[in-house]
Design a protein around this motif. Structure first.
Motif, PDB file in Angstrom:
ATOM      1  N   GLN A 194      -6.304 -13.214  12.388  1.00 43.46           N
ATOM      2  CA  GLN A 194      -5.541 -12.532  11.346  1.00 43.46           C
ATOM      3  C   GLN A 194      -6.494 -11.926  10.310  1.00 43.46           C
ATOM      4  N   ASP A 195      -7.520 -12.667   9.917  1.00 41.13           N
ATOM      5  CA  ASP A 195      -8.483 -12.160   8.950  1.00 41.13           C
ATOM      6  C   ASP A 195      -9.266 -10.968   9.506  1.00 41.13           C
ATOM      7  N   LYS A 196      -9.574 -10.982  10.788  1.00 40.86           N
ATOM      8  CA  LYS A 196     -10.246  -9.832  11.402  1.00 40.86           C
ATOM      9  C   LYS A 196      -9.336  -8.599  11.336  1.00 40.86           C
ATOM     10  N   GLN A 197      -8.059  -8.791  11.646  1.00 40.91           N
ATOM     11  CA  GLN A 197      -7.092  -7.688  11.595  1.00 40.91           C
ATOM     12  C   GLN A 197      -6.937  -7.165  10.163  1.00 40.91           C
ATOM     13  N   LEU A 198      -6.866  -8.069   9.201  1.00 42.15           N
ATOM     14  CA  LEU A 198      -6.747  -7.671   7.802  1.00 42.15           C
ATOM     15  C   LEU A 198      -7.999  -6.944   7.319  1.00 42.15           C
ATOM     16  N   SER A 199      -9.149  -7.419   7.747  1.00 40.85           N
ATOM     17  CA  SER A 199     -10.404  -6.767   7.382  1.00 40.85           C
ATOM     18  C   SER A 199     -10.446  -5.341   7.919  1.00 40.85           C
ATOM     19  N   ASP A 200     -10.038  -5.171   9.170  1.00 43.03           N
ATOM     20  CA  ASP A 200      -9.984  -3.824   9.760  1.00 43.03           C
ATOM     21  C   ASP A 200      -9.026  -2.926   8.983  1.00 43.03           C
ATOM     22  N   TYR A 201      -7.857  -3.461   8.634  1.00 41.78           N
ATOM     23  CA  TYR A 201      -6.875  -2.679   7.875  1.00 41.78           C
ATOM     24  C   TYR A 201      -7.468  -2.247   6.534  1.00 41.78           C
ATOM     25  N   CYS A 202      -8.104  -3.176   5.844  1.00 37.43           N
ATOM     26  CA  CYS A 202      -8.691  -2.849   4.540  1.00 37.43           C
ATOM     27  C   CYS A 202      -9.761  -1.767   4.675  1.00 37.43           C
ATOM     28  N   LYS A 203     -10.627  -1.899   5.657  1.00 40.91           N
ATOM     29  CA  LYS A 203     -11.690  -0.906   5.854  1.00 40.91           C
ATOM     30  C   LYS A 203     -11.109   0.472   6.155  1.00 40.91           C
ATOM     31  N   LYS A 204     -10.103   0.534   6.999  1.00 37.86           N
ATOM     32  CA  LYS A 204      -9.498   1.818   7.379  1.00 37.86           C
ATOM     33  C   LYS A 204      -8.754   2.475   6.219  1.00 37.86           C
ATOM     34  N   ASN A 205      -8.336   1.679   5.247  1.00 33.09           N
ATOM     35  CA  ASN A 205      -7.540   2.208   4.140  1.00 33.09           C
ATOM     36  C   ASN A 205      -8.288   2.212   2.814  1.00 33.09           C
ATOM     37  N   GLY A 206      -9.589   2.017   2.861  1.00 32.45           N
ATOM     38  CA  GLY A 206     -10.406   2.095   1.649  1.00 32.45           C
ATOM     39  C   GLY A 206     -10.130   1.000   0.641  1.00 32.45           C
ATOM     40  N   ILE A 207      -9.717  -0.162   1.123  1.00 26.53           N
ATOM     41  CA  ILE A 207      -9.440  -1.301   0.255  1.00 26.53           C
ATOM     42  C   ILE A 207     -10.652  -2.232   0.294  1.00 26.53           C
ATOM     43  N   GLU A 208     -11.196  -2.515  -0.862  1.00 24.42           N
ATOM     44  CA  GLU A 208     -12.320  -3.449  -0.950  1.00 24.42           C
ATOM     45  C   GLU A 208     -11.748  -4.866  -0.938  1.00 24.42           C
ATOM     46  N   TRP A 209     -12.148  -5.674   0.049  1.00 25.11           N
ATOM     47  CA  TRP A 209     -11.661  -7.054   0.123  1.00 25.11           C
ATOM     48  C   TRP A 209     -12.773  -7.976  -0.320  1.00 25.11           C
ATOM     49  N   LEU A 210     -12.589  -8.585  -1.477  1.00 24.67           N
ATOM     50  CA  LEU A 210     -13.554  -9.536  -2.020  1.00 24.67           C
ATOM     51  C   LEU A 210     -13.056 -10.947  -1.725  1.00 24.67           C
ATOM     52  N   GLN A 217       0.831  -1.208   0.000  1.00 23.52           N
ATOM     53  CA  GLN A 217       0.000   0.000   0.000  1.00 23.52           C
ATOM     54  C   GLN A 217       0.866   1.260   0.000  1.00 23.52           C
ATOM     55  N   HIS A 218       2.023   1.185   0.648  1.00 21.92           N
ATOM     56  CA  HIS A 218       2.947   2.323   0.687  1.00 21.92           C
ATOM     57  C   HIS A 218       3.527   2.620  -0.706  1.00 21.92           C
ATOM     58  N   GLN A 219       3.723   1.561  -1.498  1.00 17.36           N
ATOM     59  CA  GLN A 219       4.312   1.709  -2.826  1.00 17.36           C
ATOM     60  C   GLN A 219       3.275   1.944  -3.920  1.00 17.36           C
ATOM     61  N   TYR A 220       2.090   1.408  -3.731  1.00 15.59           N
ATOM     62  CA  TYR A 220       1.021   1.490  -4.722  1.00 15.59           C
ATOM     63  C   TYR A 220      -0.255   1.913  -3.999  1.00 15.59           C
ATOM     64  N   SER A 221      -1.297   2.089  -4.734  1.00 19.35           N
ATOM     65  CA  SER A 221      -2.594   2.384  -4.143  1.00 19.35           C
ATOM     66  C   SER A 221      -3.486   1.156  -4.343  1.00 19.35           C
ATOM     67  N   ILE A 222      -3.592   0.316  -3.312  1.00 23.47           N
ATOM     68  CA  ILE A 222      -4.406  -0.890  -3.429  1.00 23.47           C
ATOM     69  C   ILE A 222      -5.877  -0.479  -3.396  1.00 23.47           C
ATOM     70  N   LYS A 223      -6.575  -0.802  -4.463  1.00 21.75           N
ATOM     71  CA  LYS A 223      -8.011  -0.500  -4.545  1.00 21.75           C
ATOM     72  C   LYS A 223      -8.829  -1.683  -4.052  1.00 21.75           C
ATOM     73  N   ARG A 224      -8.377  -2.885  -4.424  1.00 21.46           N
ATOM     74  CA  ARG A 224      -9.109  -4.077  -3.995  1.00 21.46           C
ATOM     75  C   ARG A 224      -8.145  -5.233  -3.768  1.00 21.46           C
ATOM     76  N   LEU A 225      -8.545  -6.064  -2.833  1.00 24.09           N
ATOM     77  CA  LEU A 225      -7.834  -7.296  -2.511  1.00 24.09           C
ATOM     78  C   LEU A 225      -8.808  -8.427  -2.784  1.00 24.09           C
ATOM     79  N   ILE A 226      -8.385  -9.401  -3.559  1.00 21.74           N
ATOM     80  CA  ILE A 226      -9.254 -10.513  -3.922  1.00 21.74           C
ATOM     81  C   ILE A 226      -8.585 -11.803  -3.473  1.00 21.74           C
ATOM     82  N   SER A 227      -9.356 -12.631  -2.763  1.00 14.17           N
ATOM     83  CA  SER A 227      -8.826 -13.901  -2.265  1.00 14.17           C
ATOM     84  C   SER A 227      -9.971 -14.877  -2.053  1.00 14.17           C
TER      85      SER A 227
END
Length: 160
Positions: free
Chosen positions: A109-125, A87-97
């Motif tokens: 870990q998934d809860k922590q990642l979900s929180d990170y995505c929400k706080k940084n405007g990353i759509e996690w599909l 995210q520091h190097q690029y602008s992650i718009k979405r994460l797909i997994s």
């Protein structure tokens, strides 16, 4: 910075019949990653036989990406720290997994990642990849839904 779509290989290390990878490959600025996460690898229920399987699978995946003039990016760090670095190097718009169904470490870990995505405007599909359906209140209808999914046409390898 260009908006980036990240496809994250987790447990489902295959190219064919991979809906999450197919969706990710439809985005122009996309990249595929795998993360060797020490929180998972060093956990007491992780087997080095599993590690060997992952390693061998990633070698094959990397060959397939290379043959298409592409690249599989492999990281060795905590998953959330890898996302922060990217995210520091690029602008992650979405994460797909694919959805993870595993142990308590992966759940937290998934809860922590979900929180990170929400706080940084990353759509996690997240896409289902096995018979486990998250957040069911009861098992009514599970079999019908699973059988319906199993009857879907298999997907070919997307343009990686």
């Amino acid at each position: 910075m260009k908006d980036l779509t990240l496809f994250w290989f987790r447990r489902d290390l295959r190219l064919s019949d991979n809906i999450a990878l197919t969706i990710a490959s439809q985005h122009v600025n996309s990249a595929a990653i795998y993360i060797y996460d020490p929180e998972i690898i060093l956990n007491s229920d992780f087997s080095y036989l599993h590690f060997d399987f992952i390693h061998d699978s990633l070698i094959e995946l990397d060959k397939a990406f290379s043959q298409k003039g592409s690249h599989l990016n492999i990281y060795h760090n905590r998953s959330v720290d890898v996302l922060k670095t990217i995210q520091h190097q690029y602008s992650i718009k979405r994460l797909i997994s694919h959805q993870q169904t595993g142990n308590w470490v992966q759940f937290n870990q998934d809860k922590q990642l979900s929180d990170y995505c929400k706080k940084n405007g990353i759509e996690w599909l997240e896409f289902q990849s096995n018979g486990v359906i998250r957040d069911l209140k009861d098992r009514d209808g599970w079999s019908k839904r699973w059988n319906s999914d199993m009857k879907k046409k298999l997907l070919s390898v997307p343009d990686i």
